[in-house]
Design a protein around this motif. Structure first.
Motif, PDB file in Angstrom:
ATOM      1  N   ASP A 177       2.176  -8.615  -8.193  1.00  0.00           N
ATOM      2  CA  ASP A 177       1.697  -9.146  -6.919  1.00  0.00           C
ATOM      3  C   ASP A 177       0.179  -9.409  -6.976  1.00  0.00           C
ATOM      4  OD1 ASP A 177       0.686  -9.326  -4.218  1.00  0.00           O
ATOM      5  OD2 ASP A 177       2.608  -8.530  -3.546  1.00  0.00           O
ATOM      6  N   PRO A 178      -0.270 -10.672  -6.814  1.00  0.00           N
ATOM      7  CA  PRO A 178      -1.700 -10.973  -6.920  1.00  0.00           C
ATOM      8  C   PRO A 178      -2.525 -10.411  -5.775  1.00  0.00           C
ATOM      9  CG  PRO A 178      -0.481 -12.932  -6.259  1.00  0.00           C
ATOM     10  CD  PRO A 178       0.528 -11.893  -6.608  1.00  0.00           C
ATOM     11  N   PHE A 179      -1.930 -10.311  -4.587  1.00  0.00           N
ATOM     12  CA  PHE A 179      -2.696  -9.818  -3.438  1.00  0.00           C
ATOM     13  C   PHE A 179      -2.887  -8.305  -3.509  1.00  0.00           C
ATOM     14  CE2 PHE A 179      -0.773 -13.812  -2.089  1.00  0.00           C
ATOM     15  CZ  PHE A 179      -1.898 -14.488  -1.668  1.00  0.00           C
ATOM     16  N   LEU A 180      -1.842  -7.591  -3.928  1.00  0.00           N
ATOM     17  CA  LEU A 180      -2.023  -6.158  -4.161  1.00  0.00           C
ATOM     18  C   LEU A 180      -3.051  -5.920  -5.261  1.00  0.00           C
ATOM     19  CD1 LEU A 180       1.552  -4.557  -4.026  1.00  0.00           C
ATOM     20  CD2 LEU A 180      -0.347  -4.188  -2.450  1.00  0.00           C
ATOM     21  N   PHE A 248       7.744  -0.986   1.786  1.00  0.00           N
ATOM     22  CA  PHE A 248       7.535   0.249   1.039  1.00  0.00           C
ATOM     23  C   PHE A 248       7.128   0.029  -0.413  1.00  0.00           C
ATOM     24  CE2 PHE A 248       9.784   1.898   4.672  1.00  0.00           C
ATOM     25  CZ  PHE A 248       9.090   3.077   4.917  1.00  0.00           C
ATOM     26  N   VAL A 249       7.505  -1.092  -1.029  1.00  0.00           N
ATOM     27  CA  VAL A 249       7.034  -1.339  -2.401  1.00  0.00           C
ATOM     28  C   VAL A 249       5.520  -1.541  -2.429  1.00  0.00           C
ATOM     29  CG1 VAL A 249       7.094  -2.946  -4.354  1.00  0.00           C
ATOM     30  CG2 VAL A 249       9.230  -2.163  -3.328  1.00  0.00           C
ATOM     31  N   PRO A 250       4.944  -2.412  -1.556  1.00  0.00           N
ATOM     32  CA  PRO A 250       3.476  -2.520  -1.529  1.00  0.00           C
ATOM     33  C   PRO A 250       2.795  -1.210  -1.122  1.00  0.00           C
ATOM     34  CG  PRO A 250       4.485  -4.391  -0.419  1.00  0.00           C
ATOM     35  CD  PRO A 250       5.574  -3.408  -0.664  1.00  0.00           C
ATOM     36  N   SER A 253       2.997   1.308  -3.915  1.00  0.00           N
ATOM     37  CA  SER A 253       2.197   0.817  -5.039  1.00  0.00           C
ATOM     38  C   SER A 253       0.730   1.181  -4.839  1.00  0.00           C
ATOM     39  CB  SER A 253       2.340  -0.701  -5.187  1.00  0.00           C
ATOM     40  OG  SER A 253       3.668  -1.051  -5.524  1.00  0.00           O
ATOM     41  N   LEU A 254       0.214   0.943  -3.623  1.00  0.00           N
ATOM     42  CA  LEU A 254      -1.184   1.264  -3.344  1.00  0.00           C
ATOM     43  C   LEU A 254      -1.431   2.768  -3.386  1.00  0.00           C
ATOM     44  CD1 LEU A 254      -2.019  -1.200  -0.422  1.00  0.00           C
ATOM     45  CD2 LEU A 254      -2.796  -1.345  -2.797  1.00  0.00           C
ATOM     46  N   VAL A 255      -0.504   3.534  -2.815  1.00  0.00           N
ATOM     47  CA  VAL A 255      -0.661   4.987  -2.754  1.00  0.00           C
ATOM     48  C   VAL A 255      -0.651   5.600  -4.152  1.00  0.00           C
ATOM     49  CG1 VAL A 255       0.477   7.115  -2.006  1.00  0.00           C
ATOM     50  CG2 VAL A 255       0.260   5.213  -0.423  1.00  0.00           C
TER      51      VAL A 255
END
Length: 637
Positions: A177-180, A248-250, A253-255
């Motif tokens: 994901d480019p935005f993440l 929940f995937v994004p 991923s961040l967490v």
């Protein structure tokens, strides 16, 4: 008629987008599968300028274009609403995916995908930074003036926020994901975290101490973090229910990735970055003059081979960790070496079209754009490319000896990047040595090319725009089998001579050998067709079987690749002709001289008889032809 206009007319005349099921292309023709062939206006398509003929065979409606087929195909696909990498697009995409890549090729491909999208902005911002340095040194601007502050913000932003920008390109390279990815880059350079590092604060994450670092202007930490993200996302996409993936995937991923980036990835990769910079500068410090001579001498060759991508992160890493880079300072003169050689070729040229080409290429070279020089002027005339490399080697040695350095950015070449080599101490001996390196590279390349490289005479332009000396030539048989007249081939593109004059062979051995000394111009991705060019100027197409493009590489095993040099008698391809016949394909091999018009006479030395590879097969002659035909053929691409 432009390529786009021709593509649109072809689509309209085959019945429009709605009448096309799929489209692929081979080495000479567009291969449509139409819903209703009767709708297609065959006669009108044949009359189009740029279309040779129409063939209907094997359920395909084949529009024969010739050597520009790939260009037309690339224009037709968007009209049909298809992308080149669609499942129903050209078979060469699928075929390429199956090819195994070695570690080095994979690394170069990764580095190019990471840095190619950002090199333009990096170079532009670097040039602006250099101009601002020049303005402060000369007193035109002060660092406290509003004009300077605004322009400096524009020039420095791309470097300060490099982790965010590289987050996007790394996402593409690692297919995540480019935005993440950009958010993770933003977290690394978040103002509060940078301030905490500057203030020497101690931070903990869930009781674990965090080693704070300044990630502005860094590149390796964000690349490693996005690679980690790609792994985490793949795992999460497998375990998170489909209905919950969008949130929940994004979130997960961040967490997971951001804390790990601050706790492990960032500190480890930053330390490695520092070690890499120290190692490079240590090696450079041992023998900077020799390093400059060697690297600058081979640099343009490395660029041609794509090896330069391995150096880009080294340049940027040195800037990020040390604030300067001496490697690019040694290599910068190579552009001016090419410019000197190109200017010399323009002075010596007797061909007005080549003179015009070389003059325009010289001007673009001064601006840092060397492709027109390399591909249009020096590389086709190999001696001038060598002279440019020799001049560059001496220029690089002087830059290394003087301790020249690039400061605070990335310079891609040309006169506008020169101010980037002025340091905080202003114009000193290192910068003067750098300027001398440019002059030396330019001057040596200019003089050597003027003295040692033959001039380009009045030329005849061939259809492919290649540069070669066209002379009489004997062509050996590339196969063993039975010789057949070209007119007997069951494909009118070949039998009627649309592609050029030649002969055909019904093979009795599934091996293809080089019929002369020369180079490999092309190997079609499906491996059924090979384009060769002899040192004498013969351009030869070896087309193994008819309609064998549909096999998508099955039963073929190429031993060479485009750009390779070959020697007469060298094995260049293996194929299982019995298996190809068993699959229902005609195994006849047309052998075509595609630049037949450059020769006065082409004769078949053996016909309707058995032949072994290596026996004389064809003779291309210019005997009694005019001087224009015999002169150098020059590129005007």
């Amino acid at each position: 008629m432009t390529d786009k206009e021709l593509a649109q007319k072809i689509v309209d005349l085959v019945g429009g987008k709605s009448n096309v099921n799929s489209l692929i292309h081979c080495v000479t023709r567009l291969r449509f599968k139409l819903k209703d062939e009767s709708i297609a206006k065959t006669d009108d398509i044949k009359n189009l300028d740029g279309v040779m003929t129409i063939i209907k065979s094997g359920g395909q409606y084949q529009v024969v274009i010739g050597d520009k087929v790939a260009d037309i195909y690339n224009q037709v696909m968007p009209i049909l609403g298809l992308k080149i990498d669609d499942d129903n697009a050209a078979e060469n995409i699928d075929n390429n995916k199956k090819e195994k890549k070695n570690i080095w090729n994979s690394l170069v491909e990764l580095l190019s995908s990471l840095f190619m999208p950002v090199l333009g902005p990096l170079a532009s911002a670097g040039i602006l930074k250099g101009i601002l340095v020049l303005c402060t040194v000369t007193g035109i601007l002060t660092e406290k003036s509003g004009t300077y502050m605004i322009l400096y913000a524009a020039s420095d932003a791309v470097f300060y926020f490099l982790p965010i920008i590289l987050g996007f390109s790394a996402a593409k390279a690692f297919k995540t994901d480019p935005f993440l990815s950009a958010i993770i880059g933003g977290a690394l350079v978040y103002p509060n975290m940078v301030s905490a590092y500057s203030a020497g604060k101690a931070l903990h994450f869930m009781g674990i101490p965090v080693i704070l670092m300044n990630y502005t202007q860094t590149l390796i930490p964000i690349v490693a973090a996005i690679y980690l993200l790609s792994i985490v996302q793949k795992y999460l996409n497998k375990i998170v229910p489909k209905q919950l993936k969008g949130i929940f995937v994004p979130l997960l991923s961040l967490v997971i990735v951001v804390p790990l980036s601050f706790l492990i990835v960032g500190p480890v990769t930053s330390t490695l970055s520092q070690w890499l910079a120290d190692a490079v500068l240590w090696i450079y410090g041992i023998a900077p003059t020799f390093a400059g001579f060697l690297l600058a001498g081979i640099w343009q060759l490395a660029v041609l081979l794509g090896l330069h991508w391995a150096f880009i992160p080294i340049f940027l890493n040195n800037i990020a960790t040390k604030g300067f880079d001496p490697i690019n300072a040694m290599l910068y003169c190579t552009v001016f070496g090419q410019v000197g050689a190109a200017l010399a070729m323009s002075i010596k040229a007797k061909d007005p079209k080549f003179k015009e080409l070389s003059i325009s290429a010289t001007i673009s070279g001064f601006l840092g754009i060397t492709e027109p020089i390399i591909y249009g002027v020096t590389l086709p005339h190999k001696k001038s490319f060598l002279m440019a490399s020799i001049g560059s080697a001496f220029g690089g040695a002087i830059a290394g000896f003087s301790g020249a350095k690039m400061f605070g950015g990335f310079a891609s070449g040309g006169i506008f990047g020169i101010p980037m080599f002025i340091g905080n101490h202003g114009i000193n001996s290192s910068f003067i040595g750098f300027l001398i390196s440019l002059v030396v590279a330019f001057s040596i390349a200019l003089v050597l090319t003027l003295v040692l490289v033959p001039s380009v005479k009045t030329s005849k332009k061939d259809t492919k725009g290649a540069t070669t000396e066209v002379t009489d030539s004997s062509i050996e048989s590339p196969l063993s089998g039975t010789v057949m007249p070209l007119s007997s081939v069951n494909d009118e593109v070949f039998s009627k001579g649309f592609m050029g004059k030649g002969v055909a062979i019904s093979p009795t051995l599934g091996e293809v050998y080089a019929p002369f000394d020369g180079e490999v111009v092309s190997v079609f991705p499906t491996k059924h067709a090979i384009g060769l060019k002899s040192n004498a100027g013969v351009e030869l197409l070896i087309h193994i079987g008819l309609d064998t493009v549909n096999l998508k590489g099955k039963h073929f095993d190429t031993q060479i690749k485009a750009g390779d040099t070959v020697k007469s008698g060298q094995l260049i391809e293996k194929f299982d002709y019995k298996a190809i016949q068993k699959d229902g394909y005609d195994i006849t091999v047309p052998i075509i001289i595609t630049n037949s018009n450059d020769f006065k006479d082409i004769s078949v030395l053996k016909s309707n008889q058995s032949i072994e590879h290596g026996d004389d097969l064809l003779n291309a002659s210019n005997q009694n032809n005019d001087d224009e035909i015999n002169s150098t053929v020059t590129s005007h691409a």
